[in-house]
Design a protein around this motif. Structure first.
Motif, PDB file in Angstrom:
ATOM      1  N   MET A  20       0.829  -1.208   0.000  1.00  0.00           N
ATOM      2  CA  MET A  20       0.000   0.000   0.000  1.00  0.00           C
ATOM      3  C   MET A  20       0.864   1.260   0.000  1.00  0.00           C
ATOM      4  N   ASN A  21       1.924   1.259   0.800  1.00  0.00           N
ATOM      5  CA  ASN A  21       2.795   2.434   0.833  1.00  0.00           C
ATOM      6  C   ASN A  21       3.493   2.647  -0.506  1.00  0.00           C
ATOM      7  N   ALA A  22       3.880   1.553  -1.135  1.00  0.00           N
ATOM      8  CA  ALA A  22       4.504   1.656  -2.456  1.00  0.00           C
ATOM      9  C   ALA A  22       3.526   2.241  -3.470  1.00  0.00           C
ATOM     10  N   ALA A  23       2.237   1.887  -3.335  1.00  0.00           N
ATOM     11  CA  ALA A  23       1.216   2.426  -4.239  1.00  0.00           C
ATOM     12  C   ALA A  23       0.983   3.919  -3.967  1.00  0.00           C
ATOM     13  N   ILE A  24       0.947   4.296  -2.686  1.00  0.00           N
ATOM     14  CA  ILE A  24       0.807   5.709  -2.336  1.00  0.00           C
ATOM     15  C   ILE A  24       1.961   6.501  -2.950  1.00  0.00           C
ATOM     16  N   ARG A  25       3.162   5.996  -2.761  1.00  0.00           N
ATOM     17  CA  ARG A  25       4.363   6.645  -3.311  1.00  0.00           C
ATOM     18  C   ARG A  25       4.249   6.815  -4.816  1.00  0.00           C
ATOM     19  N   SER A  26       3.782   5.780  -5.496  1.00  0.00           N
ATOM     20  CA  SER A  26       3.663   5.838  -6.948  1.00  0.00           C
ATOM     21  C   SER A  26       2.639   6.881  -7.391  1.00  0.00           C
ATOM     22  N   VAL A  27       1.495   6.918  -6.709  1.00  0.00           N
ATOM     23  CA  VAL A  27       0.464   7.913  -7.051  1.00  0.00           C
ATOM     24  C   VAL A  27       1.004   9.325  -6.854  1.00  0.00           C
TER      25      VAL A  27
END
Length: 328
Positions: A20-27
């Motif tokens: 989830m944190n990796a997805a937040i970072r990507s967004v």
């Protein structure tokens, strides 16, 4: 790409999962790349109702790609289930000038997003984040690969004890509605039996299988049980039933529980999250709404949110056959 999107909100909701944190970072970083303002919304829909949000820059998300959980927190929101709560959430989005939302979560998160989209016509894109891998429209969800590796490592350690003491271990893993974790880790960890919701093995068949294992010379066994398995009412009653009918077995039960959700995401989950985040933001820029980003044949795809919520992920029948052969 459309230039009408100037500010995007991102939030996580439901159970946390590695990636989830990796997805937040990507967004956030995709927004920065396209010169779009990104706003992080804390505590899911509840934070949206309460206006708990802040602007995030590319530097705000440094050093989080390797972290489990979610820096934006997560919470269940009873208020969002009411028209009044959703109206307040919409007002807060308009007040902050947020043009679209990226939702990271599971079917409950997407259901809320669909209702919100229907009521206000608000642009929504979903990213599937759940270790159960039970979302239709994607081969893998964020956190699933990490959970598999975590569970296999745990079972490997349990097997050391099982072998040393000639014991039968029942190991319960997550999977209330889907047996993806149980089936894959069962094969990967060399379990003697795998019990999943999709295939009701039946108690007589389980006893027969364990007896065949004993006769063949196996002095210890591992049975992987998905929490949603229909064979017994729960893993403890299942163990009691076997102990009653096979008293020669020294039986133990291990429930892995929330251990499966935590930990640093695997490389696969980090890469998948990064790809999905880019796809989510650029889809909104293209005017796409009410879809979920998924992956199939290593290609990113878009599935309508209603199909993602109402559809059912399919268990791998070939892997079931493989598990039966491997337990010989």
């Amino acid at each position: 790409m459309s230039s009408s999107i100037k500010k995007i909100g991102v939030m996580t909701s439901g159970g946390d999962s590695p990636g989830m944190n990796a997805a937040i970072r990507s967004v956030v970083r995709t927004c920065a790349f396209h010169k779009i303002t990104c706003v992080g919304i804390y505590r899911g829909y509840q934070g949206l109702i309460e206006g708990d949000m802040e602007e995030l820059s590319a530097r705000s998300v440094r050093n989080i790609i390797n972290r489990g959980g979610t820096i934006l927190k997560s919470a269940r929101s009873k208020d969002f289930r009411t028209p009044e709560g959703r109206k307040k959430a919409h007002e807060n989005l308009l007040k902050e000038g947020i043009d679209a939302l990226v939702l990271i979560g599971g079917d409950g998160t997407f259901t809320g997003g669909m209702i919100f989209n229907e009521e206000f016509g608000y642009p929504i894109i979903g990213i599937p984040g759940t270790i159960d891998n039970d979302i239709y429209g994607t081969k893998f969800t964020l956190g699933y690969d990490t959970a598999l590796n975590t569970v296999v490592e745990a079972i490997d350690r349990i097997r050391d004890t099982a072998s040393s003491h000639d014991r039968l271990f029942f190991v319960e893993v997550m999977g209330r509605d889907a047996g993806h974790i149980a089936l894959n880790v069962g094969v990967g960890a060399g379990a003697e039996e795998i019990l999943i919701p999709e295939e009701n093995l039946g108690l007589p068949r389980l006893l027969e299988s364990l007896e065949k294992s004993r006769i063949s010379g196996k002095t210890s066994s591992i049975v992987v049980v998905a929490e949603g398995d229909k064979t017994g009412k729960n893993v403890f009653e299942l163990a009691e039933y076997v102990e009653e009918h096979m008293p020669n077995y020294d039986i133990r039960v291990t429930v892995l529980g929330h251990l499966q959700r935590g930990g640093s995401p695997s490389c696969y989950d980090r890469v998948l999250a990064s790809r999905m985040g880019v796809k989510a933001v650029e889809s909104l820029m293209d005017g796409v709404s009410n879809y979920m980003v998924g992956i199939a044949n290593d290609q990113l795809i878009l599935t309508p949110l209603d199909q993602a919520v109402k559809g059912k992920s399919e268990i791998d029948k070939e892997l079931i056959r493989v598990s039966e052969i491997m337990s010989t």
